[in-house]
Structure formats: structure tokens, C-alpha cells
Design a protein around this motif. Structure first.
Motif, PDB file in Angstrom:
ATOM      1  N   SER A 148     -81.618  54.107  26.162  1.00  0.00           N
ATOM      2  CA  SER A 148     -82.618  53.065  25.891  1.00  0.00           C
ATOM      3  C   SER A 148     -81.959  51.964  25.080  1.00  0.00           C
ATOM      4  CB  SER A 148     -83.776  53.660  25.085  1.00  0.00           C
ATOM      5  OG  SER A 148     -83.309  53.961  23.776  1.00  0.00           O
ATOM      6  N   GLY A 149     -82.737  50.933  24.745  1.00  0.00           N
ATOM      7  CA  GLY A 149     -82.209  49.834  23.935  1.00  0.00           C
ATOM      8  C   GLY A 149     -81.863  50.282  22.526  1.00  0.00           C
ATOM      9  N   ILE A 150     -82.689  51.120  21.965  1.00  0.00           N
ATOM     10  CA  ILE A 150     -82.422  51.586  20.601  1.00  0.00           C
ATOM     11  C   ILE A 150     -81.118  52.381  20.575  1.00  0.00           C
ATOM     12  CG2 ILE A 150     -83.893  53.659  20.746  1.00  0.00           C
ATOM     13  CD1 ILE A 150     -84.658  53.260  17.865  1.00  0.00           C
TER      14      ILE A 150
ATOM     15  N   HIS B 124     -84.418  47.612  31.685  1.00  0.00           N
ATOM     16  CA  HIS B 124     -85.729  47.684  32.351  1.00  0.00           C
ATOM     17  C   HIS B 124     -86.613  46.464  32.137  1.00  0.00           C
ATOM     18  CE1 HIS B 124     -85.734  49.793  28.422  1.00  0.00           C
ATOM     19  NE2 HIS B 124     -86.844  49.126  28.216  1.00  0.00           N
ATOM     20  N   LYS B 125     -86.141  45.482  31.385  1.00  0.00           N
ATOM     21  CA  LYS B 125     -87.028  44.334  31.126  1.00  0.00           C
ATOM     22  C   LYS B 125     -86.731  43.269  32.197  1.00  0.00           C
ATOM     23  CE  LYS B 125     -86.846  45.118  26.083  1.00  0.00           C
ATOM     24  NZ  LYS B 125     -87.317  46.301  25.695  1.00  0.00           N
TER      25      LYS B 125
ATOM     26  N   ASP C 271     -77.998  41.297  20.966  1.00  0.00           N
ATOM     27  CA  ASP C 271     -78.923  42.203  21.647  1.00  0.00           C
ATOM     28  C   ASP C 271     -79.701  41.353  22.658  1.00  0.00           C
ATOM     29  OD1 ASP C 271     -81.010  43.763  22.471  1.00  0.00           O
ATOM     30  OD2 ASP C 271     -81.613  44.424  20.470  1.00  0.00           O
TER      31      ASP C 271
ATOM     32  N   TYR D 161     -83.418  38.802  20.218  1.00  0.00           N
ATOM     33  CA  TYR D 161     -84.822  38.778  19.789  1.00  0.00           C
ATOM     34  C   TYR D 161     -85.711  39.514  20.777  1.00  0.00           C
ATOM     35  CZ  TYR D 161     -84.441  35.219  23.354  1.00  0.00           C
ATOM     36  OH  TYR D 161     -84.174  34.571  24.543  1.00  0.00           O
ATOM     37  N   SER D 162     -86.960  39.719  20.303  1.00  0.00           N
ATOM     38  CA  SER D 162     -87.996  40.271  21.189  1.00  0.00           C
ATOM     39  C   SER D 162     -89.120  39.277  21.418  1.00  0.00           C
ATOM     40  CB  SER D 162     -88.648  41.501  20.557  1.00  0.00           C
ATOM     41  OG  SER D 162     -87.719  42.501  20.380  1.00  0.00           O
TER      42      SER D 162
ATOM     43  N   HIS E  42     -85.962  42.210  16.209  1.00  0.00           N
ATOM     44  CA  HIS E  42     -86.410  43.540  16.625  1.00  0.00           C
ATOM     45  C   HIS E  42     -86.191  44.543  15.509  1.00  0.00           C
ATOM     46  CE1 HIS E  42     -86.360  47.354  19.006  1.00  0.00           C
ATOM     47  NE2 HIS E  42     -87.381  46.755  19.572  1.00  0.00           N
TER      48      HIS E  42
ATOM     49  N   ALA F 182     -81.530  42.448  25.100  1.00  0.00           N
ATOM     50  CA  ALA F 182     -82.479  43.329  25.795  1.00  0.00           C
ATOM     51  C   ALA F 182     -83.536  42.547  26.566  1.00  0.00           C
ATOM     52  CB  ALA F 182     -83.145  44.260  24.788  1.00  0.00           C
ATOM     53  N   HIS F 183     -84.077  41.504  25.928  1.00  0.00           N
ATOM     54  CA  HIS F 183     -85.173  40.781  26.577  1.00  0.00           C
ATOM     55  C   HIS F 183     -84.710  39.864  27.695  1.00  0.00           C
ATOM     56  CE1 HIS F 183     -89.393  41.057  25.372  1.00  0.00           C
ATOM     57  NE2 HIS F 183     -88.881  41.927  24.525  1.00  0.00           N
TER      58      HIS F 183
ATOM     59  N   THR G 204     -81.259  46.354  27.196  1.00  0.00           N
ATOM     60  CA  THR G 204     -82.003  47.341  27.966  1.00  0.00           C
ATOM     61  C   THR G 204     -81.803  46.966  29.432  1.00  0.00           C
ATOM     62  OG1 THR G 204     -83.989  45.978  27.845  1.00  0.00           O
ATOM     63  CG2 THR G 204     -83.801  47.746  26.234  1.00  0.00           C
TER      64      THR G 204
HETATM   65  N1  PLP Z   1     -83.813  45.468  21.384  1.00  0.00           N
HETATM   66  C1  PLP Z   1     -84.741  44.555  21.680  1.00  0.00           C
HETATM   67  C2  PLP Z   1     -84.445  43.106  21.423  1.00  0.00           C
HETATM   68  C3  PLP Z   1     -85.966  44.954  22.223  1.00  0.00           C
HETATM   69  O1  PLP Z   1     -86.906  44.039  22.487  1.00  0.00           O
HETATM   70  C4  PLP Z   1     -86.192  46.332  22.441  1.00  0.00           C
HETATM   71  C5  PLP Z   1     -87.478  46.832  23.014  1.00  0.00           C
HETATM   72  O2  PLP Z   1     -88.499  46.306  22.956  1.00  0.00           O
HETATM   73  C6  PLP Z   1     -85.207  47.250  22.102  1.00  0.00           C
HETATM   74  C7  PLP Z   1     -84.021  46.781  21.587  1.00  0.00           C
HETATM   75  C8  PLP Z   1     -85.416  48.730  22.242  1.00  0.00           C
HETATM   76  O3  PLP Z   1     -85.455  49.119  23.554  1.00  0.00           O
HETATM   77  P1  PLP Z   1     -85.993  50.569  23.981  1.00  0.00           P
HETATM   78  O4  PLP Z   1     -87.466  50.504  23.901  1.00  0.00           O
HETATM   79  O5  PLP Z   1     -85.456  50.769  25.358  1.00  0.00           O
HETATM   80  O6  PLP Z   1     -85.394  51.547  23.011  1.00  0.00           O
END
Ligand code: PLP
Length: 488
Positions: free
Chosen positions: A118-120, A284-285, A253, A227-228, A178, A255-256, A282
Motif C-alpha cells: 500500500s502507500g503507507i 490504485h488512485k 509521495d 499531498y492528498s 498526508h 500517490a495521488h 500508490t
Molecule cells: N500517501 C498519500 C499522499 C496518500 O494520499 C495516501 C492515501 O490516501 C497514502 C500515502 C496511503 O496509501 P494507502 O492507503 O494505500 O496506504
């Protein structure tokens, strides 16, 4: 809007084949636990029937989804490609190598690591890879040791103390950062001394001079960008200059917005990969793959990232790595660029739709995939707005806005994202209609008193509005079906 590539692969009779596959799979599941089969059918129906505007969600293709349901799920493969702690990992090696190859090619990265679940996890792997490279390795060299197991109890304690005494500078939560960027409820906040940078109170934009000043003062080991909930692009070249000036490692990061990087909407200074030492995401986004994470790194950090298992991770989810490879292959197709551009164009159309109807947006608009609406102008909290919208079939999430008067739980904002509905085929006209429907709901919602006094959660949506909005959205959804032709 452009026809979607991966959900309707040209020339492939995907709909009939995928329908057959899902019908068979659900029949098998039904024979063991019918309630799970029923919930699975209902999830598809609910996703088909709602306006999914959650900025971190999307719809993966049947190819990606089907790839996850295989016997790779049953295989242990701790270690890394060609170097496993388990026997018989030759096929997992093929899968992981392909996922990494597609990621390297797609993002132009020297190295890619496909194991994070996952992202975390991706961020944890990145943090520990940076600590291993910059603190542990020189610490071992200073003590004349090659391996942590060679250290005395006393030396190990000294090294552990040093690892736990490092600094991280990231974007504040309320301006869009995040939790994993060093905030106390998350393990990253317990690992690092953390400071945040915010945005300019007037413009809502990142103030790079303020970031540089904070970095000079705090001298972080790691500068985190990404950022998220920030509706604008980031200049990663400038972020790298700031990191270099203070000797920090730049971790981005993405992810978004990885889909916008993959689709070449973000290029040059806005593409994090050539500028960051380590980039996490991530899958999946906006990238539209399976739920999972990825780490990209320069040669300098690659050896430590490659030890993500056992450093942070256990056995990889090989079935998900296989699906990552399929999704990344899809993202390398020219049609993904059209998709990514449409995601950004649609976010602008949505923002313009809100602005022309008098709504207030954080930063006054967007130039990425998300829009942050300040709902205090409707006299509502984020929680009230989120619930009223859900009653009308509009799926969003509440989000803090800068200097939020309602705190992180009730909030004052609603975050909207365009990746999912763009996958369905929505274009600018549909997103303008979405803005109209959202404003209709919010204008017709009032805060309501709780029995024990005022509540930031209670609300009253005027009679008939939910039905009206449901009916209008049903029309647009029917014209842009999710998984067209897929029947269970
Ligand atoms: N990093 C960012 C910027 C995110 O927005 C998110 C998830 O919302 C994550 C990390 C964590 O991702 P995950 O939910 O897959 O652990």
C-alpha cells in the motif's frame, strides 16, 4: 470524451469474456459463502449507480481485477528478485521483474520496487531506505562493522538512538499533506522529529521561499513533497534545490497524482521522478491499478529500497504485483495519456462549474485532478455536506481546509476528484452538470440542531432534492456505463 482504453480494449471481446469469467467466479464463491457473492454483486451495482467523486479512487480494468484472483496469492516469496528466502519462486520472479520493468519504463526511473502492499508501506520502505543509506551505513563504517549483527549491544544501542533522532519536513495535514508525512498518530510521526510547511494564507499556494526558510532553520534529513488534498501542481525542481541546499534527501509521495505523471500531464519541473531521490506512490488512485504501492529510486538509494523485505515488509502479495504489472502495461499505452489529460481537463471543468455558481474553492481552482470546496459558504460543515451529498447519491469525502474552523473530524471542506468518473467516460459537460447537482444539494441543506444542542454533524436536506439529484445523475451514469457490457 475519449473512449477508455483499458476498460474497453479495442478489438478485444472483453465484455463477453469478462462477464463469463465473473459469472463463473461468483458461482464458485456462492457455493461456499453466498453472502460474500451477494455483497460482491451489490458492490458493483452500488458503484455503477453512484457518482464516485472520491479523489483517491478509480475503477481498475477487468484485466487488472482478474489478475488478482490467482494462485500467486498462495506463494511465499520473501526476499527480492532472484534472491528469495523461499524455494520455487521462479514465476514470482517473472512477475515482480515485469512490474518493476514497466514502472521503470513508464516513469523513467533508474530503479523500481513493486512489493509495497500500500502507500503507507511504500513510504515506510522509503523512510527506512533513506535512514539505512544515510545513517545506518555510515554508522556501521565508523564502527568498523559490515553488518548490524556484528555490533556490540552498546554500539547497536548508539546506532539505534541515532536512527531515532532524525528530522523530517513535510506538508501540513490541514494544507493537504498526508498522515504518513510525519504526523503523530502515524508511525512516521513517532519515528521522526517533524515540522511542517504550509501554504500562503492569501493564495493557498505553496510558498517555496517559506519552505526554504523552514528547511534552513530545521535542517531535515528528509524533505517530503506530495499531498492528498492540495489542488495544484508542485515544482519539484525547486523542492530539490531546497533539499540540496540543506543536505536533505527529497522524497516525493506522488500517490495521488501518479496517473498524471504516467500520462505525461506533469512534465519537466512538475514530474517528480527526475528530481526526487526517492519517489513513492500508490497504484490504485489516478494510476488506475490494483490496491498497492511502488517505490522508485536513484541508484544511490536502490540497494536499501531493495531490502524493503525484510526491513519493513513480509512476504510480497505476488498476485497484486502481477496486477500492478498489467496496470502499468495499460498505463504505457497511448490512450492512457488521453485519459490523464482528460482527468486534468475535467477537474478544471468541475472547478469552473462550482465557481460560476458562486462556490468558494481552496486556491480558487485546480490544475491537477482534485478540487477542494469550502462549504462554509453554504453554512455547512464538511461532515454535514458529505452526508447530504451521499443521501443524493454523490460519493465524496470531507476534508480539512487551511486554518479549518471545524477541525480535522467535522472539517469545512469537501474534496472532489475526477479520476473515477473520467474512466467512465465523463467529459467537461458531464462535470459541469455534476457541479450543478452538488450545488443544488448544498444550497438545499441546512444545519440542524441535535437534541443535546448544536451539532456539526446534523443536517436537513430539503424534501425532494435527493430524488431530483438521483434522477439527474442516473441519466448521466446510464450514458457512461461502468464496465459496459459486463453482466453478472
Ligand atoms: N500517501 C498519500 C499522499 C496518500 O494520499 C495516501 C492515501 O490516501 C497514502 C500515502 C496511503 O496509501 P494507502 O492507503 O494505500 O496506504
Amino acid at each position: 470524451m475519449t473512449a477508455d482504453s483499458s476498460l474497453t480494449a479495442p478489438g478485444v471481446e472483453y465484455a463477453a469474456t469478462a462477464s463469463e469469467a465473473y459469472r463463473a467466479a461468483l458461482a464458485v464463491i456462492e457455493s461456499v459463502e453466498p453472502r460474500i457473492a451477494a455483497a460482491t454483486r451489490k458492490e458493483l451495482a452500488d458503484q455503477r449507480d453512484s457518482l464516485k467523486l472520491i479523489a483517491s479512487e478509480n475503477y481498475a480494468s477487468p484485466a487488472v481485477l482478474l489478475t488478482m484472483g490467482t494462485w500467486f496469492s498462495d506463494k511465499y516469496a520473501e526476499g527480492t528478485i532472484g534472491h528469495r528466502f523461499y524455494a520455487a519462486c521462479q514465476n514470482v520472479d517473472t512477475v515482480e521483474a515485469l512490474a518493476a520493468e514497466h514502472a521503470r519504463e513508464l516513469f523513467g526511473a533508474p530503479y523500481a520496487y513493486a512489493q509495497p502492499h500500500s502507500g503507507i508501506d511504500a513510504n515506510l520502505v522509503a523512510y527506512w531506505a533513506i535512514l539505512a543509506t544515510r545513517i545506518e551505513a555510515p554508522g556501521l563504517a565508523e564502527l568498523g562493522a559490515k553488518n548490524v549483527n556484528d555490533l556490540s549491544e552498546q554500539d547497536w544501542e548508539k546506532l539505534r538512538a541515532k536512527l531515532g533522532n532524525q528530522r523530517l519536513l513535510g506538508m501540513s495535514l490541514e494544507t493537504g499533506g498526508h498522515l504518513t508525512h510525519g504526523f503523530r498518530p502515524n508511525v512516521s510521526g513517532k519515528m521522526f522529529h517533524q515540522r511542517s510547511y504550509g501554504t500562503d494564507p492569501e493564495t493557498g499556494l505553496i510558498d517555496y521561499a517559506a519552505v526554504a526558510a523552514a528547511a534552513r532553520e530545521f535542517k531535515p534529513l528528509i524533505l517530503v513533497a506530495g499531498y492528498s488534498a492540495y489542488p495544484r501542481r508542485v515544482n519539484f525542481a525547486t523542492m530539490r534545490e531546497i533539499a540540496d541546499e540543506v543536505g536533505a534527501t527529497l522524497l516525493v509521495d506522488m500517490a495521488h497524482f501518479a496517473g498524471l505523471v504516467a500520462g505525461k500531464v506533469f512534465t519537466g519541473d512538475e514530474d517528480p521522478v527526475p528530481h526526487a531521490h526517492v519517489t513513492t506512490t500508490t497504484t490504485h488512485k489516478s494510476l488506475r491499478g490494483p490496491r498497492g504501492g511502488l517505490v522508485l529510486a536513484t541508484e544511490e538509494y536502490a540497494p536499501a529500497v531493495d531490502k524493503g523485505c525484510p526491513m519493513v515488509l513480509g512476504g510480497p502479495l505476488s498476485h497484486v504485483m502481477a496486477a500492478k504489472a498489467v496496470a502499468l502495461a495499460e498505463a504505457r499505452q497511448p490512450a492512457f495519456r488521453e485519459y490523464a489529460q482528460a482527468v486534468a481537463d475535467n477537474a478544471k471543468a468541475l472547478a469552473d462549474g462550482f465557481l460560476k455558481r458562486g462556490a468558494r474553492l481552496v486556491t480558487g481552482g485546480t490544475d491537477n485532478h482534485l478540487v477542494l470546496l469550502d462549504v462554509t459558504s453554504f453554512g455547512l460543515t464538511g461532515r454535514q455536506a458529505e452526508s447530504a451529498l451521499l443521501d443524493a447519491g454523490v460519493v465524496t469525502n470531507r476534508n480539512s481546509i487551511p486554518a479549518d474552523p471545524n477541525g480535522a473530524w467535522y472539517t469545512s471542506g469537501i474534496r472532489f476528484g475526477t479520476p473515477a468518473l473520467t474512466t467512465r467516460g465523463f467529459g467537461a459537460a458531464e462535470f459541469d452538470r455534476v457541479a450543478e447537482l452538488v450545488v443544488d444539494v448544498l444550497k438545499n441543506t441546512e444545519p440542524a440542531a441535535a437534541s443535546t444542542g448544536p451539532s456539526k454533524a446534523k443536517y436537513k436536506l430539503a424534501d425532494g432534492v435527493a430524488d431530483r439529484v438521483h434522477a439527474a445523475s442516473a441519466e448521466i451514469l446510464a450514458a457512461n456505463p461502468l464496465y459496459p457490457g459486463l453482466t453478472l
